[in-house]
Scaffold this motif. Structure first.
Motif, PDB file in Angstrom:
ATOM      1  N   ASP A  73     -19.973  44.461 -28.529  1.00  0.00           N
ATOM      2  CA  ASP A  73     -21.383  44.489 -28.112  1.00  0.00           C
ATOM      3  C   ASP A  73     -21.935  43.087 -27.864  1.00  0.00           C
ATOM      4  O   ASP A  73     -22.980  42.922 -27.227  1.00  0.00           O
ATOM      5  CB  ASP A  73     -22.246  45.145 -29.206  1.00  0.00           C
ATOM      6  N   ILE A  74     -21.239  42.084 -28.421  1.00  0.00           N
ATOM      7  CA  ILE A  74     -21.799  40.728 -28.409  1.00  0.00           C
ATOM      8  C   ILE A  74     -22.013  40.169 -26.991  1.00  0.00           C
ATOM      9  O   ILE A  74     -23.105  39.676 -26.695  1.00  0.00           O
ATOM     10  CB  ILE A  74     -20.932  39.773 -29.272  1.00  0.00           C
ATOM     11  N   PRO A  75     -21.004  40.243 -26.098  1.00  0.00           N
ATOM     12  CA  PRO A  75     -21.224  39.657 -24.767  1.00  0.00           C
ATOM     13  C   PRO A  75     -22.480  40.207 -24.077  1.00  0.00           C
ATOM     14  O   PRO A  75     -23.261  39.447 -23.499  1.00  0.00           O
ATOM     15  CB  PRO A  75     -19.957  40.048 -23.993  1.00  0.00           C
ATOM     16  N   GLU A  76     -22.669  41.520 -24.178  1.00  0.00           N
ATOM     17  CA  GLU A  76     -23.826  42.133 -23.523  1.00  0.00           C
ATOM     18  C   GLU A  76     -25.131  41.555 -24.063  1.00  0.00           C
ATOM     19  O   GLU A  76     -26.062  41.264 -23.311  1.00  0.00           O
ATOM     20  CB  GLU A  76     -23.761  43.658 -23.745  1.00  0.00           C
ATOM     21  N   LEU A  77     -25.178  41.381 -25.394  1.00  0.00           N
ATOM     22  CA  LEU A  77     -26.394  40.835 -26.003  1.00  0.00           C
ATOM     23  C   LEU A  77     -26.616  39.382 -25.556  1.00  0.00           C
ATOM     24  O   LEU A  77     -27.732  38.974 -25.241  1.00  0.00           O
ATOM     25  CB  LEU A  77     -26.281  40.899 -27.534  1.00  0.00           C
ATOM     26  N   ARG A  78     -25.529  38.626 -25.516  1.00  0.00           N
ATOM     27  CA  ARG A  78     -25.660  37.200 -25.173  1.00  0.00           C
ATOM     28  C   ARG A  78     -26.128  36.988 -23.740  1.00  0.00           C
ATOM     29  O   ARG A  78     -26.665  35.938 -23.411  1.00  0.00           O
ATOM     30  CB  ARG A  78     -24.328  36.482 -25.404  1.00  0.00           C
ATOM     31  N   ARG A  79     -25.917  37.975 -22.895  1.00  0.00           N
ATOM     32  CA  ARG A  79     -26.386  37.837 -21.520  1.00  0.00           C
ATOM     33  C   ARG A  79     -27.903  37.909 -21.452  1.00  0.00           C
ATOM     34  O   ARG A  79     -28.511  37.616 -20.430  1.00  0.00           O
ATOM     35  CB  ARG A  79     -25.773  38.934 -20.639  1.00  0.00           C
ATOM     36  N   LEU A 104     -22.806  32.340 -14.409  1.00  0.00           N
ATOM     37  CA  LEU A 104     -22.893  33.614 -13.684  1.00  0.00           C
ATOM     38  C   LEU A 104     -21.509  34.143 -13.339  1.00  0.00           C
ATOM     39  O   LEU A 104     -21.246  35.341 -13.389  1.00  0.00           O
ATOM     40  CB  LEU A 104     -23.703  33.422 -12.393  1.00  0.00           C
ATOM     41  N   GLU A 105     -20.614  33.213 -12.977  1.00  0.00           N
ATOM     42  CA  GLU A 105     -19.263  33.625 -12.575  1.00  0.00           C
ATOM     43  C   GLU A 105     -18.550  34.353 -13.701  1.00  0.00           C
ATOM     44  O   GLU A 105     -17.896  35.376 -13.480  1.00  0.00           O
ATOM     45  CB  GLU A 105     -18.432  32.390 -12.173  1.00  0.00           C
ATOM     46  N   VAL A 106     -18.672  33.804 -14.908  1.00  0.00           N
ATOM     47  CA  VAL A 106     -17.881  34.372 -16.012  1.00  0.00           C
ATOM     48  C   VAL A 106     -18.431  35.704 -16.526  1.00  0.00           C
ATOM     49  O   VAL A 106     -17.798  36.341 -17.358  1.00  0.00           O
ATOM     50  CB  VAL A 106     -17.724  33.379 -17.199  1.00  0.00           C
TER      51      VAL A 106
ATOM     52  N   MET B   1     -10.982  38.858 -11.009  1.00  0.00           N
ATOM     53  CA  MET B   1      -9.616  38.326 -11.049  1.00  0.00           C
ATOM     54  C   MET B   1      -9.511  37.077 -10.217  1.00  0.00           C
ATOM     55  O   MET B   1      -8.842  36.114 -10.566  1.00  0.00           O
ATOM     56  CB  MET B   1      -8.661  39.408 -10.522  1.00  0.00           C
ATOM     57  N   ASN B   2     -10.241  37.104  -9.103  1.00  0.00           N
ATOM     58  CA  ASN B   2     -10.271  35.961  -8.220  1.00  0.00           C
ATOM     59  C   ASN B   2     -10.652  34.692  -8.973  1.00  0.00           C
ATOM     60  O   ASN B   2     -10.004  33.655  -8.840  1.00  0.00           O
ATOM     61  CB  ASN B   2     -11.295  36.269  -7.121  1.00  0.00           C
ATOM     62  N   LEU B   3     -11.701  34.830  -9.800  1.00  0.00           N
ATOM     63  CA  LEU B   3     -12.178  33.681 -10.571  1.00  0.00           C
ATOM     64  C   LEU B   3     -11.121  33.252 -11.584  1.00  0.00           C
ATOM     65  O   LEU B   3     -10.892  32.057 -11.796  1.00  0.00           O
ATOM     66  CB  LEU B   3     -13.472  34.052 -11.297  1.00  0.00           C
ATOM     67  N   ALA B   4     -10.461  34.235 -12.203  1.00  0.00           N
ATOM     68  CA  ALA B   4      -9.439  33.925 -13.210  1.00  0.00           C
ATOM     69  C   ALA B   4      -8.319  33.103 -12.595  1.00  0.00           C
ATOM     70  O   ALA B   4      -7.864  32.109 -13.170  1.00  0.00           O
ATOM     71  CB  ALA B   4      -8.893  35.227 -13.797  1.00  0.00           C
ATOM     72  N   VAL B   5      -7.892  33.497 -11.396  1.00  0.00           N
ATOM     73  CA  VAL B   5      -6.814  32.760 -10.707  1.00  0.00           C
ATOM     74  C   VAL B   5      -7.310  31.355 -10.377  1.00  0.00           C
ATOM     75  O   VAL B   5      -6.621  30.357 -10.587  1.00  0.00           O
ATOM     76  CB  VAL B   5      -6.386  33.503  -9.417  1.00  0.00           C
ATOM     77  N   ARG B   6      -8.549  31.296  -9.886  1.00  0.00           N
ATOM     78  CA  ARG B   6      -9.127  29.990  -9.516  1.00  0.00           C
ATOM     79  C   ARG B   6      -9.201  29.080 -10.745  1.00  0.00           C
ATOM     80  O   ARG B   6      -8.837  27.908 -10.683  1.00  0.00           O
ATOM     81  CB  ARG B   6     -10.519  30.217  -8.946  1.00  0.00           C
ATOM     82  N   HIS B 199     -15.963  28.053 -25.404  1.00  0.00           N
ATOM     83  CA  HIS B 199     -17.212  28.154 -26.159  1.00  0.00           C
ATOM     84  C   HIS B 199     -18.373  28.533 -25.226  1.00  0.00           C
ATOM     85  O   HIS B 199     -19.164  29.437 -25.535  1.00  0.00           O
ATOM     86  CB  HIS B 199     -17.474  26.805 -26.831  1.00  0.00           C
ATOM     87  N   ILE B 200     -18.451  27.860 -24.077  1.00  0.00           N
ATOM     88  CA  ILE B 200     -19.552  28.141 -23.157  1.00  0.00           C
ATOM     89  C   ILE B 200     -19.431  29.551 -22.583  1.00  0.00           C
ATOM     90  O   ILE B 200     -20.421  30.276 -22.467  1.00  0.00           O
ATOM     91  CB  ILE B 200     -19.600  27.074 -22.037  1.00  0.00           C
ATOM     92  N   MET B 201     -18.201  29.924 -22.252  1.00  0.00           N
ATOM     93  CA  MET B 201     -18.001  31.275 -21.714  1.00  0.00           C
ATOM     94  C   MET B 201     -18.499  32.329 -22.704  1.00  0.00           C
ATOM     95  O   MET B 201     -19.176  33.282 -22.340  1.00  0.00           O
ATOM     96  CB  MET B 201     -16.513  31.517 -21.424  1.00  0.00           C
ATOM     97  N   ARG B 202     -18.159  32.119 -23.960  1.00  0.00           N
ATOM     98  CA  ARG B 202     -18.595  33.087 -24.975  1.00  0.00           C
ATOM     99  C   ARG B 202     -20.104  33.084 -25.115  1.00  0.00           C
ATOM    100  O   ARG B 202     -20.735  34.127 -25.257  1.00  0.00           O
ATOM    101  CB  ARG B 202     -17.963  32.756 -26.325  1.00  0.00           C
ATOM    102  N   LEU B 203     -20.660  31.877 -25.063  1.00  0.00           N
ATOM    103  CA  LEU B 203     -22.097  31.735 -25.270  1.00  0.00           C
ATOM    104  C   LEU B 203     -22.899  32.448 -24.183  1.00  0.00           C
ATOM    105  O   LEU B 203     -23.944  33.019 -24.449  1.00  0.00           O
ATOM    106  CB  LEU B 203     -22.440  30.236 -25.277  1.00  0.00           C
ATOM    107  N   VAL B 204     -22.418  32.402 -22.947  1.00  0.00           N
ATOM    108  CA  VAL B 204     -23.182  33.015 -21.863  1.00  0.00           C
ATOM    109  C   VAL B 204     -22.822  34.485 -21.678  1.00  0.00           C
ATOM    110  O   VAL B 204     -23.323  35.134 -20.767  1.00  0.00           O
ATOM    111  CB  VAL B 204     -23.025  32.256 -20.525  1.00  0.00           C
ATOM    112  N   GLY B 205     -21.955  35.008 -22.554  1.00  0.00           N
ATOM    113  CA  GLY B 205     -21.729  36.455 -22.549  1.00  0.00           C
ATOM    114  C   GLY B 205     -20.503  36.920 -21.794  1.00  0.00           C
ATOM    115  O   GLY B 205     -20.445  38.073 -21.365  1.00  0.00           O
ATOM    116  N   ALA B 206     -19.506  36.019 -21.612  1.00  0.00           N
ATOM    117  CA  ALA B 206     -18.259  36.483 -20.990  1.00  0.00           C
ATOM    118  C   ALA B 206     -17.507  37.329 -22.008  1.00  0.00           C
ATOM    119  O   ALA B 206     -17.537  37.037 -23.203  1.00  0.00           O
ATOM    120  CB  ALA B 206     -17.411  35.286 -20.568  1.00  0.00           C
TER     121      ALA B 206
END
Lengths: 240, 282
Positions: A73-79, A104-106, B1-6, B199-206
Motif C-alpha cells: 500500500d505504501i507506494p500508492e500513499l507516497r504518490r 513521474l517516470e518511475v 519497461m521502456n524506462l527500465a531498459v533506459r 531512495h528517491i524512487m521509493r520516496l515518490v511512490g515507485a
C-alpha cells in the motif's frame, strides 16, 4: 488528513524517539513542527510517509491506517505525499527537469503528460529558465526549489518539508518559505519541520512543538485530543 | 519497461568504469569456471574414448558348427546392454593379426588363432559388474573355450571415472559458488552506488517491482557480457594450449550457450538478491 493517535516510536537501537504523540492536521492546513535536534520532528515526518512504522498507536494518513497498511500500500500513499529534505537529495547527473520528470517516470506516468507537468511545476517554483541546469550549477536555494518541484509534480495532497531551509542563507530561506506559502494557498497542506524559531514566530501558522519525543505545545489544535489511552501513566500526559 | 531498459543502459553510461569492472569480474569468475569445465570436458572425453574399447571376447572352440556360433551371436546381440556383437572367424583373426603385427607376419600361421565372438557394450553399461555378467553369460555356451575382458583394467578405469566425476562435481560446485559470491558482491556494489536513486524512487511512490526492473536488466546484461567475454577468454586459452596439445576439444555450441546463459542468470539472480536486500532495508 493526518491523525496521530497515542503514537510512540522506539528505534531498535536507541531510546524512545516519540512518546505518546497525538495530533490532527486538516486538509490544506499549514503547520510548523519545531523543537531542538533529536526532539522527534523527523520521526513524525517519517511516520507520515511510512519511512517508519509506529511502535504503538496509530498513524492515519489520507484515510490509510498504519495498523492495517501493508508494504504494497505504501507506494500508492507516497504518490499523494511530497517530501523535501534539508540536503535536497537530487540526482547529480540529471538536469533540473530530468530530476523532476524522474518522479513521474518511475510511477508510470504517460510520457506525453510528463513534459507539460514538469514545465508547469518548474515555472511554479520559479526555475523555468534553469530547467536544463545540473544540480551543481544551481545555488542551494535553487536546488531546494528543484526538490520542491519534484515533490509537487505529482499534485500531492500534502507536502512534508524536513528542515528545508537548514542549508540556506536568510534570503534563500525567505524565498523557500514564501514558495511553501504559495503552494499551501493553492490547497496543498504543508507540514514543515524547522528549528528556526525566528522564522516560526514571524508567521501566524499553527506550531507543533516537540521535545524529547513528546508533543509539548500545539498552538492551534482545532479539535479535542482523542480519547484517553488505557495506560494510566499515559493518561496523565496532557497535550496542550 | 521502456524506462527500465533506459535506466539500465543509463547505469552503464554513467559509471562506465564500475560497469566495466563488474563485467570483467564476472568474466574472470566465469573464465576460471570455464577453464575448469574445459579440463573436465576433455578428461571425460578421454575416459569415454578409453571406455569405448571395453570389449568382452569369447574364444570359440575349434570345430564348432558355424550355425551354433551364429545363433549365439544373435542371442547376445539381443541383450539390452550390448551395443554390437561380431563374429571373428579364424581367417579374419589371422588377417587382423598379420595387419596389426606386421613384424610377426611370418610367425603367425593359419590355425593358431581361434575364432572369437567380440561383444561391445553400450555407453553406461561398461562398468565392471555388467562386463562380468556379460562374460558369464557368454561363457555359458559350451563352445566358448575362454573369455578375455581385461578385468583389472576395466575396474581401474571404472574407479578412475568415479574419482574424476566426484572431484569434478566438488570442484565444479566450489568454482560455481565462488563465481556466484564474486558476481553477487560486484552487483551489490552497483546497487549501493545507486542507493540514492532507489531512495528517491521509493520516496515518490515507485513500486518495488518498478525499482527492481532496471537492476535486473542491468545484472542480466552484465552477466551476459561477462559470459561472452569468459567464452572468448576460454577459447583463446584453448587455442593457445591447442598449439602444443593438439588433442584438446572445446565446448560444443549447446554447452557454450548454456555457459553464457548461466552467466546471465547469475547476474540476474545476483541483482535480484542484492536489490531485494536493499529494498527491505530502506
Amino acid at each position: 488528513m493526518i491523525r496521530f493517535t497515542h503514537v510512540s516510536k522506539q528505534y531498535p537501537r536507541g531510546g524512545p524517539a516519540l512518546d505518546d504523540v497525538s495530533f490532527h492536521l486538516s486538509r490544506g492546513e499549514f503547520a510548523f513542527l519545531t523543537g531542538p535536534s533529536g526532539a522527534g520532528k523527523s520521526t513524525i515526518l517519517k511516520l507520515i510517509y511510512v519511512g517508519e512504522r509506529p511502535t504503538h498507536g496509530e498513524v492515519r494518513v489520507a484515510g490509510q491506517s498504519s495498523a492495517v497498511m501493508t508494504r504494497k500500500d505504501i507506494p500508492e500513499l507516497r504518490r499523494r505525499i511530497g517530501v523535501v529534505f534539508q540536503e535536497f537529495r537530487l540526482l547529480e547527473d540529471r538536469t533540473a527537469e530530468q530530476n523532476v520528470a524522474f518522479a513521474l517516470e518511475v510511477i508510470g506516468t504517460p510520457r506525453a503528460q510528463i513534459g507539460p507537468k514538469v514545465a508547469r511545476v518548474l515555472t511554479q517554483v520559479g526555475l523555468a529558465a534553469k530547467a536544463t541546469s545540473l544540480p551543481h550549477e544551481l545555488s542551494g536555494g535553487e536546488q531546494q526549489r528543484v526538490a520542491i518541484a519534484r515533490a509537487l509534480v505529482n499534485d500531492p495532497l500534502m507536502l512534508l518539508a524536513d528542515e528545508p531551509t537548514g542549508n540556506l542563507d536568510d534570503r534563500a530561506t525567505r524565498g523557500i518559505f514564501q514558495l511553501l506559502r504559495e503552494i499551501n494557498a493553492l490547497g496543498t497542506a504543508v507540514l514543515m519541520a524547522s528549528h528556526d524559531l525566528n522564522l516560526v514566530r514571524s508567521t501566524p501558522y499553527r506550531t507543533l512543538e516537540m521535545n524529547h519525543g513528546r508533543l509539548v505545545f500545539d498552538s492551534g489544535a482545532s479539535e479535542p485530543p482523542p480519547a484517553a489511552p488505557v495506560s494510566p501513566a499515559a493518561s496523565t500526559r496532557a497535550v496542550s | 519497461m521502456n524506462l527500465a531498459v533506459r535506466e539500465a543502459f543509463r547505469a552503464f553510461n554513467r559509471a562506465p568504469m564500475l560497469s566495466a569492472l563488474s563485467v570483467t569480474t564476472i568474466a574472470f569468475s566465469l573464465f576460471a569456471f570455464g577453464l575448469f569445465g574445459l579440463v573436465a570436458v576433455n578428461m571425460r572425453a578421454a575416459l569415454d574414448q578409453v571406455e569405448e574399447r571395453v570389449e568382452v571376447r569369447g574364444f570359440v572352440a575349434e570345430g564348432t558348427a558355424p550355425e551354433a556360433t551364429s545363433a549365439a551371436v544373435g542371442d547376445v546381440a539381443a541383450f539390452p546392454e550390448v551395443a554390437s556383437v561380431r563374429l571373428v572367424t579364424e581367417v579374419q583373426a589371422l588377417e587382423r593379426a598379420r595387419r596389426e603385427l606386421p613384424e610377426f607376419q611370418d610367425v603367425i600361421e593359419a590355425g593358431i588363432l581361434p575364432a572369437s565372438i567380440e561383444v561391445r557394450l553400450k555407453e553406461g553399461h561398461r562398468d565392471p559388474e555388467t562386463v562380468r555378467a556379460i562374460a558369464r553369460r557368454l561363457s555359458a555356451y559350451d563352445f566358448i573355450d575362454d573369455i578375455r575382458y581385461g578385468e583389472e583394467w576395466v575396474e581401474k578405469l571404472h574407479r578412475l571415472r568415479n574419482i574424476a566425476t566426484g572431484v569434478g562435481i566438488t570442484l565444479g560446485l566450489i568454482f560455481a559458488g565462488v563465481a556466484v559470491i564474486i558476481i553477487g558482491s560486484t552487483i551489490r556494489m552497483a546497487v549501493l552506488a545507486r542507493s540514492r536513486e532507489i531512495h528517491i524512487m521509493r520516496l515518490v511512490g515507485a513500486t518495488d517491482g518498478f525499482i527492481r526492473a532496471p537492476f535486473l536488466i542491468e545484472g542480466f546484461l552484465k552477466g551476459l557480457l561477462g559470459g561472452v567475454l569468459a567464452l572468448v577468454l576460454t577459447f583463446l586459452t584453448y587455442a593457445f594450449v591447442g598449439q602444443y596439445q593438439v588433442q584438446a576439444m572445446y565446448f560444443g555450441a549447446p554447452l557454450a550457450a548454456l555457459g553464457v546463459l548461466g552467466g546471465a542468470l547469475i547476474g540476474l539472480l545476483g541483482s535480484a538478491v542484492s536489490v531485494g536486500r536493499h529494498l527491505r532495508r530502506v
